[in-house]
Write an enzyme that holds these catalytic residues in place. Sequence first.
Site, PDB file in Angstrom:
ATOM      1  CG  ASP A 195      -1.963   1.002   1.281  1.00  0.00           C
ATOM      2  OD1 ASP A 195      -1.982   1.850   0.392  1.00  0.00           O
ATOM      3  OD2 ASP A 195      -2.776   1.015   2.225  1.00  0.00           O
TER       4      ASP A 195
ATOM      5  N   GLY B 146       3.828   1.137   1.157  1.00  0.00           N
ATOM      6  CA  GLY B 146       5.168   0.573   0.989  1.00  0.00           C
ATOM      7  C   GLY B 146       6.024   0.663   2.243  1.00  0.00           C
TER       8      GLY B 146
END
Length: 185
Positions: free
Chosen positions: A114, A116
């Site tokens: 998402d 990261g």
Amino acid sequence: MSSAISPEMLRRAGGREIRIVFSEATIADKVKELGAAITAAYPDGDLLVLGLLKGSFIFLSDLVRQIDRPLHVDFLVASSYGSGTVSSGNVRLLYDPETPLEGKHILLVEDIIDSGRTMQRLLAILPERNPASLTVCALLDKQLLPEPLPELRWVGFPAPPAFLVGYGLDHAEDFRHLPFIGDLI
Ligand code: IMP
Ligand code: MG
């Protein structure tokens, strides 16, 4: 308008309507493809497939059955990042793999990237253990990072900007068992 969604794309589960985004068959085809690519990418050396719990548990179990070479499996549980008190590179592992990582090819398996941040934190600490290589396979990537992570070699699907559930992905621990991936509507 909801009338644009055909009835066959909708499922009811846990009292909610879920719109199917990736069907069971679509996921199975993709996992096969990823397994073949991973098999071809590691001609020799020890391969340790390291799943991030809990979200990756179904993806990992299907993926390893499509990898046609010797491998070991272990898991990682990373501390959640909700508090905002854990700085990058200082991720806490609530469960740390039993096996040493030194000299092994490590394939980190994640359900969805998402922001990261979870992956960035893990990628900051795992090289300290001297693996032979460190590579990521994620089933889904929301592609929010300005630059993709260099270690992210395999991605199943780009993910739409929605909250997805099923095939290991949860909403408040619900819906992980659904065989497809959908969004809650
Ligand atoms: P990141 O650190 O922001 O990349 O978040 C990654 C983690 O958040 C994933 O491993 C998931 O557990 C969770 N997550 C992010 N997006 C979703 C979603 O759409 N559905 C379910 N879980 C998600
Ligand atoms: Mg996760």
